[in-house]
Structure formats: structure tokens, C-alpha cells
Design an enzyme around this catalytic site. Structure first.
Site, PDB file in Angstrom:
ATOM      1  N   LYS A   1       0.812  -1.216   0.000  1.00 41.45           N
ATOM      2  CA  LYS A   1       0.000   0.000   0.000  1.00 41.45           C
ATOM      3  C   LYS A   1       0.846   1.268   0.000  1.00 41.45           C
ATOM      4  O   LYS A   1       0.350   2.354  -0.327  1.00 41.45           O
ATOM      5  CB  LYS A   1      -0.947   0.002   1.195  1.00 41.45           C
ATOM      6  CG  LYS A   1      -1.966  -1.124   1.188  1.00 41.45           C
ATOM      7  CD  LYS A   1      -2.855  -1.087  -0.042  1.00 41.45           C
ATOM      8  CE  LYS A   1      -3.951  -2.139   0.040  1.00 41.45           C
ATOM      9  NZ  LYS A   1      -4.820  -2.152  -1.158  1.00 41.45           N
TER      10      LYS A   1
ATOM     11  N   SER B   1      -2.586 -12.800   3.773  1.00 41.71           N
ATOM     12  CA  SER B   1      -2.941 -12.647   2.359  1.00 41.71           C
ATOM     13  C   SER B   1      -1.813 -13.129   1.453  1.00 41.71           C
ATOM     14  O   SER B   1      -2.065 -13.576   0.327  1.00 41.71           O
ATOM     15  CB  SER B   1      -3.296 -11.194   2.043  1.00 41.71           C
ATOM     16  OG  SER B   1      -2.215 -10.330   2.323  1.00 41.71           O
TER      17      SER B   1
END
Length: 354
Positions: free
Chosen positions: A59, A286
Site C-alpha cells: 500500500k 494474504s
């Protein structure tokens, strides 16, 4: 007084100087060639080591790109407040980069995210506003950001779920890096697999790779327990934080992607645990899911298919979650049959930076 409210705004020249410094700590990550045996058969999958970014997640790329572009276009000014709705990693990224640029940062986040995410955001001097399910969860967080801008005025909303610059960040950096790093090994991608949170990674990388390699397959990944992409709405609950939120983000165009890959969250936890305790790769849940999704696609394409995925973030954001607990093995799980052998880091891309 909180650090987020005590600082004076930086001058434009100071902001530019800090952008240049931050740029060197975001992106241009290694591409790992992970060697393993699947049911005794030698295999290799490729994973971008995004857990090595500034705050430990992919991110950072999106947060940096959105802020740099907003400054360039005059949509944010020194002294403005940055407010964002997030499941955690984006909030951490905007907190770190936003504070480095002298901005107050307010993060609206569902109150069921890991405590590490909350503490990391606060450690960067940002203010965090927890949002309950009764307040609307993720959608409620977005609404509260918009209400803050209406009430206060001098608020910049990155709007990660709908901002085209999110996709652009990966089209301009992650995708070209993957192509260059594979090319250095004399390879071209057959498929790319990535979990969908905002969808910026899979859409941006997918768009770049498809333009270069028209036959490449681009697969989004979601938790089997909560198939939001497949059903079009929030269904069930899962433990893969950062993917499959409560809706399909506007920037996700499923008709431009290949089949959705579903991975059980328990299998993802076991895979992430194995990556850490066998190879020393401290990645989040993830990442385990992405690795298993890439294996699923390789099974369909053939053992020698060049399949690329993402190790999205580090394991430090999951120390209070099931990642650090014993996870039972269930029928159909793939991770117990994977024997990890090692990995090689492909050379960094060293592409020209803007």
C-alpha cells in the site's frame, strides 16, 4: 498535544525534498523465485516481496503515488488534513507518508481489524476513528471521511476504492518491475494472481502485463469463506485481512479479469506460517493466500508455467491474530503438501523514476 495536531505545515520546497527521500524507500522490491515441491514434483512460483516497502506493505506504492499526483495537480496543499477509510495497511501507509509531509492524518477503520494495525497508525502520530458494524463498517468509514471534509473543508480524501491513481500506481511501477525482473531471467509471465482489497494491484499490474503480453492470464483471489467478487455482495466471514471487504470497489472491472480464485483462510494461514518458519519470509495471511492461488493457476496451466503473485505485507501486523496460533488442517488444504526448498531474489528492476 498530539503530534498530529502540533506541527506546522511544511513549505512546498520541504515537501518536494521529502517526496524525493520517500521515493527511494517505496517500490523497486525484489521478485522472489520460490522453489518448492508440490506432491513431490519440483516447482517454482514468483512473488514480489512487497513486505519490504517503507511501512511493510504494498500500500505504500499507492499512498505515495496518490499524494505525489495530488500535489502535482494542486488538489492537496501543505496543512491540509488527510482522511482515509481503510482496513489497515493503507491507513498505515498514509499515516507514515502523510506525517512525513507534515499533514494531519485521520484514519477511519473497522473496529475488528488487528490491534497491531491500530497501534502502528497511532505510532505515526495519526488519529484513528474506529467504526463498528452498526456504523456501517467499511462503507460507514467512507461516509465518515466525506462528512469530515464537509464539516472541516481543508481535508484531502485519497478515496482508495475509487481513485484511478490507485490503479495507475501499479501500472507505472509494480507491473513494469515484474516484467523487467522476469526478463532478466529470460522469462515472460503466463499468469498473475493477486488478492483483491481495493483492486488497485490486480487491475494496474494486469493492465500493464496484458499490454506487453496479450496472452497472460490475470486472476483475482478472494477468501473461499467470503466470496464477495463471485457473489457481488458481502457473504460470510473470513480471516484474510485486507481482501474481500464488504463490496466490490468501483475500480475493479471483473470483465477485464480472468476467473476468480478462491482460497480457504485456514489454508492461507498455514501457508503464511510455513513461509515464515521454513524460509524466514515473515509475511501476512494474504501472502499465504496469494501463494496458494498462484499454485492453483499453475496447476491449470502446467508445472512450468511462469506464475507471479504478491507477498503483500509483513507478519508484524498479525501478531495478535490466528497467524500466531495453531491452525487445524482440513480436508482439501494444499499447504500441508507443499515442501518449501528455498528462494532466489531476482535482480531489482532499477527502472527510471519520475
Amino acid at each position: 498535544m498530539n503530534a498530529a495536531t502540533a506541527d506546522a505545515a511544511l513549505t512546498p520546497a520541504q515537501c518536494l525534498e521529502r517526496f524525493r527521500a520517500i521515493r527511494e524507500m517505496v517500490g523497486n522490491t525484489p521478485l522472489l523465485a520460490v522453489r518448492f515441491r508440490w506432491r513431490g514434483e519440483p516447482r517454482t512460483l514468483y512473488a514480489k516481496a512487497e513486505h519490504l516497502n517503507l511501512t511493510g506493505s504494498i500500500k505504500d506504492r499507492m499512498a505515495f503515488h496518490i499524494l505525489e499526483r495530488a500535489y502535482r495537480e494542486g488538489r492537496i496543499r501543505p496543512g491540509d488534513t488527510i482522511a482515509e477509510a481503510t482496513s489497515g495497511n493503507t491507513g498505515i501507509a498514509f499515516s507514515a507518508i502523510g506525517r512525513a509531509l507534515g499533514h494531519r492524518v485521520v484514519i477511519y477503520m473497522p473496529d475488528w481489524m488487528s490491534m497491531e494495525r491500530v497501534q502502528l497508525i497511532r505510532s505515526f502520530g495519526a488519529r484513528i476513528e474506529p467504526v463498528s458494524k452498526a456504523q456501517g463498517g467499511f462503507l460507514g468509514s467512507i461516509r465518515l471521511c466525506e462528512e469530515l471534509r464537509t464539516a472541516q473543508g481543508d481535508v484531502f480524501l485519497p478515496s482508495q476504492f475509487s481513485n484511478a491513481a490507485n490503479v495507475e500506481a501499479h501500472h507505472e511501477t509494480t507491473g513494469p518491475e515484474i516484467a523487467a525482473q522476469l526478463a532478466a531471467r529470460g522469462l515472460a509471465p503466463d499468469a498473475f494472481v493477486a488478492g483483491v482489497g481495493t483492486g488497485g494491484t490486480v487491475m494496474g499490474v494486469g493492465r500493464y502485463l496484458r499490454a506487453r503480453f496479450p496472452g497472460v492470464r490475470i486472476h483475482p483471489m478472494e477468501p473461499a469463506e467470503s466470496p464477495t467478487l463471485s457473489t457481488g455482495c458481502k457473504v460470510g466471514h473470513h480471516r484474510i485481512q485486507g481482501v474481500s471487504d464488504e463490496f466490490i470497489p468501483p475500480i475493479v472491472k471483473l470483465d477485464a479479469l480472468d476467473e476468480v480464485i478462491a482460497i480457504p483462510d485456514g489454508d492461507a494461514i498455514l501457508m503464511a506460517q510455513k513461509l515464515a518458519n521454513v524460509l524466514g519470509l515473515g509475511v501476512g495471511i494474504s501472502s499465504g493466500a496469494n501463494f496458494l492461488g498462484a499454485l492453483e493457476v499453475q496447476e491449470r496451466l502446467g508445472r512450468d508455467a511462469v506464475v507471479v503473485t504478491i507477498f503483500c505485507d509483513d507478519n508484524k501486523k498479525y501478531l495478535s491474530t490466528d497467524l500466531l496460533r495453531e491452525e487445524p488442517v482440513k480436508p482439501g488444504y494444499r499447504s500441508p503438501e507443499i515442501e518449501l526448498d528455498g528462494y532466489e531474489a531476482c535482480p531489482r528492476a532499477n527502472l527510471p523514476r519520475a
